[in-house]
Design a protein around this motif. Structure first.
Motif, mmCIF file in Angstrom:
data_model
loop_
_atom_site.group_PDB
_atom_site.id
_atom_site.type_symbol
_atom_site.label_atom_id
_atom_site.label_comp_id
_atom_site.label_asym_id
_atom_site.label_seq_id
_atom_site.Cartn_x
_atom_site.Cartn_y
_atom_site.Cartn_z
ATOM 1 N N ALA B 246 -1.209 -8.089 5.527
ATOM 2 C CA ALA B 246 -1.354 -6.695 5.100
ATOM 3 C C ALA B 246 -2.695 -6.484 4.407
ATOM 4 O O ALA B 246 -3.386 -5.489 4.637
ATOM 5 C CB ALA B 246 -0.211 -6.332 4.160
ATOM 6 N N ASP B 247 -3.047 -7.446 3.579
ATOM 7 C CA ASP B 247 -4.270 -7.338 2.806
ATOM 8 C C ASP B 247 -5.505 -7.584 3.666
ATOM 9 O O ASP B 247 -6.560 -7.012 3.446
ATOM 10 C CB ASP B 247 -4.210 -8.366 1.669
ATOM 11 N N PHE B 248 -5.347 -8.453 4.684
ATOM 12 C CA PHE B 248 -6.514 -8.808 5.502
ATOM 13 C C PHE B 248 -6.882 -7.685 6.447
ATOM 14 O O PHE B 248 -8.050 -7.425 6.701
ATOM 15 C CB PHE B 248 -6.225 -10.090 6.291
ATOM 16 N N ILE B 249 -5.879 -7.025 6.999
ATOM 17 C CA ILE B 249 -6.135 -5.965 7.966
ATOM 18 C C ILE B 249 -6.081 -4.624 7.244
ATOM 19 O O ILE B 249 -5.024 -4.199 6.801
ATOM 20 C CB ILE B 249 -5.068 -5.955 9.079
ATOM 21 N N GLY B 250 -7.177 -3.994 7.142
ATOM 22 C CA GLY B 250 -7.196 -2.655 6.551
ATOM 23 C C GLY B 250 -7.008 -2.692 5.045
ATOM 24 O O GLY B 250 -6.866 -3.743 4.429
ATOM 25 N N ASP B 251 -6.987 -1.499 4.463
ATOM 26 C CA ASP B 251 -6.837 -1.355 3.027
ATOM 27 C C ASP B 251 -5.356 -1.255 2.693
ATOM 28 O O ASP B 251 -4.584 -0.675 3.452
ATOM 29 C CB ASP B 251 -7.506 -0.041 2.591
ATOM 30 N N VAL B 252 -4.961 -1.803 1.566
ATOM 31 C CA VAL B 252 -3.563 -1.687 1.195
ATOM 32 C C VAL B 252 -3.441 -1.710 -0.328
ATOM 33 O O VAL B 252 -4.229 -2.339 -1.016
ATOM 34 C CB VAL B 252 -2.735 -2.814 1.859
ATOM 35 N N PRO B 334 -0.125 4.741 -15.438
ATOM 36 C CA PRO B 334 0.035 4.566 -16.888
ATOM 37 C C PRO B 334 0.018 3.090 -17.308
ATOM 38 O O PRO B 334 -0.445 2.762 -18.393
ATOM 39 C CB PRO B 334 1.405 5.187 -17.170
ATOM 40 N N ASP B 335 0.523 2.181 -16.460
ATOM 41 C CA ASP B 335 0.527 0.767 -16.842
ATOM 42 C C ASP B 335 -0.842 0.116 -16.660
ATOM 43 O O ASP B 335 -0.996 -1.084 -16.847
ATOM 44 C CB ASP B 335 1.595 0.004 -16.056
ATOM 45 N N GLY B 336 -1.834 0.875 -16.295
ATOM 46 C CA GLY B 336 -3.198 0.334 -16.198
ATOM 47 C C GLY B 336 -3.597 -0.107 -14.806
ATOM 48 O O GLY B 336 -4.776 -0.347 -14.555
ATOM 49 N N SER B 337 -2.633 -0.223 -13.882
ATOM 50 C CA SER B 337 -3.009 -0.660 -12.532
ATOM 51 C C SER B 337 -3.604 0.523 -11.746
ATOM 52 O O SER B 337 -3.506 1.670 -12.170
ATOM 53 C CB SER B 337 -1.786 -1.225 -11.818
ATOM 54 N N TYR B 338 -4.203 0.194 -10.633
ATOM 55 C CA TYR B 338 -4.879 1.228 -9.837
ATOM 56 C C TYR B 338 -4.238 1.364 -8.480
ATOM 57 O O TYR B 338 -3.727 0.403 -7.918
ATOM 58 C CB TYR B 338 -6.354 0.864 -9.642
ATOM 59 N N MET B 339 -4.275 2.550 -7.927
ATOM 60 C CA MET B 339 -3.871 2.748 -6.533
ATOM 61 C C MET B 339 -4.946 3.565 -5.822
ATOM 62 O O MET B 339 -5.608 4.397 -6.427
ATOM 63 C CB MET B 339 -2.540 3.494 -6.459
ATOM 64 N N LYS B 340 -5.053 3.282 -4.525
ATOM 65 C CA LYS B 340 -6.012 4.021 -3.714
ATOM 66 C C LYS B 340 -5.263 4.978 -2.821
ATOM 67 O O LYS B 340 -4.202 4.632 -2.301
ATOM 68 C CB LYS B 340 -6.780 3.049 -2.815
ATOM 69 N N CYS B 341 -5.830 6.150 -2.609
ATOM 70 C CA CYS B 341 -5.183 7.147 -1.778
ATOM 71 C C CYS B 341 -6.269 7.814 -0.940
ATOM 72 O O CYS B 341 -7.300 8.215 -1.466
ATOM 73 C CB CYS B 341 -4.484 8.135 -2.701
ATOM 74 N N GLU B 342 -6.044 7.871 0.371
ATOM 75 C CA GLU B 342 -7.054 8.458 1.248
ATOM 76 C C GLU B 342 -6.590 9.812 1.743
ATOM 77 O O GLU B 342 -5.451 9.957 2.194
ATOM 78 C CB GLU B 342 -7.297 7.559 2.467
ATOM 79 N N VAL B 343 -7.478 10.773 1.683
ATOM 80 C CA VAL B 343 -7.140 12.109 2.153
ATOM 81 C C VAL B 343 -8.230 12.578 3.102
ATOM 82 O O VAL B 343 -9.415 12.460 2.796
ATOM 83 C CB VAL B 343 -7.019 13.093 0.965
ATOM 84 N N GLY B 344 -7.806 13.092 4.231
ATOM 85 C CA GLY B 344 -8.768 13.597 5.206
ATOM 86 C C GLY B 344 -9.500 14.807 4.659
ATOM 87 O O GLY B 344 -8.929 15.616 3.931
ATOM 88 N N ASN B 345 -10.777 14.926 4.995
ATOM 89 C CA ASN B 345 -11.560 16.048 4.487
ATOM 90 C C ASN B 345 -11.555 17.168 5.503
ATOM 91 O O ASN B 345 -12.408 17.232 6.376
ATOM 92 C CB ASN B 345 -13.003 15.604 4.241
ATOM 93 N N ARG B 346 -10.588 18.040 5.356
ATOM 94 C CA ARG B 346 -10.548 19.135 6.319
ATOM 95 C C ARG B 346 -11.464 20.278 5.892
ATOM 96 O O ARG B 346 -11.928 21.035 6.688
ATOM 97 C CB ARG B 346 -9.119 19.612 6.529
#
Ligand SMILES: Nc1ncnc2c1ncn2[C@@H]1O[C@H](COP(=O)(O)OP(=O)(O)OP(=O)(O)O)[C@@H](O)[C@H]1O
Ligand SMILES: [Mg+2]
Lengths: 295, 374
Positions: B246-252, B334-346
């Motif tokens: 999962a980690d090797f292929i693409g972003d996760v 809030p717990d300090g961890s990060y998440m990534k979120c991708e949104v298309g630029n319409r």
């Protein structure tokens, strides 16, 4: 500043090659004389314009005509070319496998192998040729060894034969053959050989269709580097060749130092140079082409 | 990938594979470069080997080509055991990473090289070379030497040369590594077209996962000489069997936790006082196992108001990456961890809805994420 750097090589060429050559050429147009220097005429600048004119009037091509009349000279030229050509082929036959072995040796050994090839240059050339007398003589090391292991019953008369000259030349000029071939083989990308095998070549055909053509510039450079100096070789035929090896370098030496006939000797030298200009120019061209192909 | 739904010989037990790699191990001294690998590759496949540098991709290829012999195990091609068969006796051709074109031969002669070794007669050689030149659009360069053409042209010569003998199996070791992105994409499609036309089986090594996803019928992900997963590109991406894949292929985004329950869907508790995350259960897991929740950034929706979805987290935007066609929001939980979120630029950037320091909700559907063993 930049101009200075381009001038230096030319100045070098003029001072160390063209001027001496002009002097030798001038002497070759003079006549033998019992005097010091041993030729006439000599130029007396103090005499002014008239003296220069007289001087020029006395120069002629007599010595060159003489060279064509005495068969000794052209035979010596031909014999030198022949000996040089055969030695070159022999050196190639000995040198190529050595260079090939070096190029395929493990990386860690190569500097050492290279050192071994260059090592002989660190002792005097003359001493090394003398050493061959000790090896090839009737009582020499080689004969003693062969007698001892029983291959021969009577010592071989190797010294003072053309064979000894070939041995001497091959031995002396071998590094000049090995180094350019090694350089070419070392540059050869091993994946080319794998590609050749992949496309259906056996190891042997891969060697002939890939390795050999790609080492050709090295082979050609090596052959010229051996052939050109070998034609004019003096020391080796004098020390190892005995009286029946005819080489032009030896004749030249004798004309200069035994006969003290500087004009004839100079003519011999001039012709030798003209003969060598051909391979030298060819060599330069080949080097140029090799450089261009490399881009 | 037009045929990928129809073309799946690996799912048909009646098919015999063209290449069988059976429990192959390769050691260099005491270093194990390939560790007990078994793969079946079928005729007409476009099989991609993917993995980090030094994981043994080239070594595996070189064993197929015959330049290395397996320390253990067996390789059969077309039913024939390859042990002791030298490279020149295999119906396999390799396109080298460095191209390995013969510098002393013209493009034409490079392509003809392999054909001449087969003692094919002159006319047939010429016809075949012309055919290859046409296929790779190199007719204009036939008379040139390799150093007189561009990198992309050289790469096509290498391809033409390895295709000329119509091998059963063509090995491509990072064939497009040296090309710029645009040329690489063009060539990928060219490769696929050539493969359609010639019916050759391709095995391709690549560093570039996008390339593997584009061209391959199946992808093998390797790590440290071992096979991690072999699957279609879609399944490798959508249903990786391990965190590594999962980690090797693409972003996760990876969130660690404990399995709360497993059923149709798995639930993962991940933080005190937070609702468990729900996702598909990726592999055999039972309640109480340590696990990792994997969710792709493009599957996450971003909103200001609290969404309906059961999987939702709240956070603050700390960074925005603008990639042209899409924007990537880095959100701190809030717990300090990060998440990534991708949104298309319409719409244009100037009209972007969210900005730095905004409090937002991230949410995704029940089936968008995967619960994987850690
Ligand atoms: N001839 C060899 N002798 C010793 N070790 C080797 C040899 N060939 C490869 N290796 C080792 O085997 C491992 C795998 O090498 P390989 O070339 O197959 O990697 P790779 O997956 O192709 O990597 P990359 O993506 O960087 O090309 C590496 O750690 C390498 O150092
Ligand atoms: Mg590699």
């Amino acid at each position: 500043m930049k101009r200075l750097f381009t001038v230096i090589p030319y100045a070098w060429l003029i001072v160390l090659f063209l001027v001496p050559f002009a002097i030798v050429f001038k002497i070759s147009l003079s006549d033998y004389a019992v005097s010091i220097p041993p030729y006439a005429p000599t130029l007396d600048i103090a005499g002014g314009w008239q003296a220069v004119k007289d001087f020029l009037g006395e120069l002629d091509f007599e010595n060159y005509v003489f060279l064509t009349e005495d068969a000794l000279y052209w035979k010596a030229y031909l014999s030198s070319l022949k000996i040089a050509a055969i030695s070159t082929v022999l050196t190639l036959l000995v040198g190529y496998p050595i260079a090939y072995g070096m190029a395929r040796a493990p990386e860690a050994w190569r500097p050492t192998l290279m050192m071994l090839v260059i090592l002989p240059f660190w002792t005097s050339f003359l001493i090394r040729v003398y050493a061959w007398i000790g090896i090839l003589a009737t009582e020499g090391l080689l004969n003693q060894f062969l007698l001892w292991i029983g291959i021969i019953d009577a010592p071989l008369g190797l010294l003072n034969t053309p064979t000894a000259v070939y041995i001497g030349i091959v031995y002396t000029y071998l590094p000049f053959m090995i180094l350019p071939i090694y350089a070419a083989l070392d540059r050869l990308d091993p994946s080319l050989l794998e590609a050749a095998e992949d496309l259906g070549c056996s190891r042997t055909t891969a060697f002939w269709t890939v390795t050999v053509p790609l080492s050709r510039p090295g082979v050609i450079a090596g052959c010229f580097l051996v052939f050109i100096p070998a034609v004019g070789e003096v020391v080796i035929p004098s020390l190892l060749g005995g009286s029946d090896t005819l080489m032009i370098g030896k004749i030249l030496w004798e004309e200069f130092f035994s006969n003290r006939d500087w004009p004839v000797a100079s003519a011999v030298a001039t012709i030798l140079l003209l003969i060598l200009v051909v391979p030298i120019v060819l060599f330069q061209r080949q080097q140029q082409a090799a450089r261009e192909a490399e881009q | 990938m037009v045929n990928s739904t129809v073309f799946a010989p690996w799912e048909d037990p009646g098919q015999t594979p063209l290449i069988r790699i059976e429990n192959v191990t390769k050691r260099f001294g005491d270093f194990t470069a390939i560790d007990d690998v078994s793969i079946d590759i079928y005729t007409r496949e476009f099989f991609a080997l993917l993995g980090p540098s030094g994981c043994g991709k080239t070594t595996l290829m070189r064993m197929l080509a015959g330049f290395e012999t397996p320390s253990e195990g067996r390789i059969t091609i077309d039913g024939k055991d390859m042990a002791g068969v030298p490279p020149n006796k295999r119906a396999v051709n390799m396109m080298f990473q460095s191209y390995a074109l013969f510098p002393h031969l013209t493009v034409w002669d490079n392509i003809a090289f392999g054909l001449r070794r087969d003692r094919m007669d002159k006319d047939r050689v010429a016809a075949r070379v012309e055919e290859m030149l046409k296929l790779t659009q190199l007719q204009k360069f036939a008379k040139r030497k390799p150093h007189q053409i561009s990198g992309g042209q050289r790469q096509r010569v290498a391809l033409a040369r390895s295709l000329a003998k119509a091998p059963k199996l063509l090995l491509l070791d990072e064939p497009l590594g040296a090309l710029d992105k645009k040329l690489r994409e063009e060539t990928q499609f060219e490769l696929m077209e050539i493969q359609e036309k010639t019916g050759t089986t391709f095995v391709i090594v690549t560093h570039d996962q996008e390339e593997a996803m584009t061209v391959a019928s199946r992808v093998a992900v390797m790590n440290h000489g071992k096979l991690v997963q072999v699957d279609t590109p879609e399944r490798i991406y959508e249903a990786p069997k391990s965190v590594y894949v999962a980690d090797f292929i693409g972003d996760v985004n990876l969130i660690e936790g404990l399995v709360a329950s497993v059923g149709e869907l798995a639930e993962l508790t991940w933080a005190e006082g937070k609702a468990p995350l729900i996702g598909q259960s990726g592999a055999s897991l039972k309640a109480g196992d340590e696990a990792v929740f994997a969710i792709r950034p493009e599957k996450i929706a971003i909103s200001r108001e609290e969404p309906e979805a059961r999987n939702r987290v709240r956070g603050k935007i700390v960074d925005i990456g603008y990639l042209g066609n899409l924007s990537v929001y880095h959100v701190q939980l809030p717990d300090g961890s990060y998440m990534k979120c991708e949104v298309g630029n319409r719409s244009r950037v100037s009209r972007r809805d969210y900005t730095w320091e905004d409090e937002v909700w991230l949410s995704w559907t029940d089936t968008a994420g995967l619960v994987l063993p850690s």
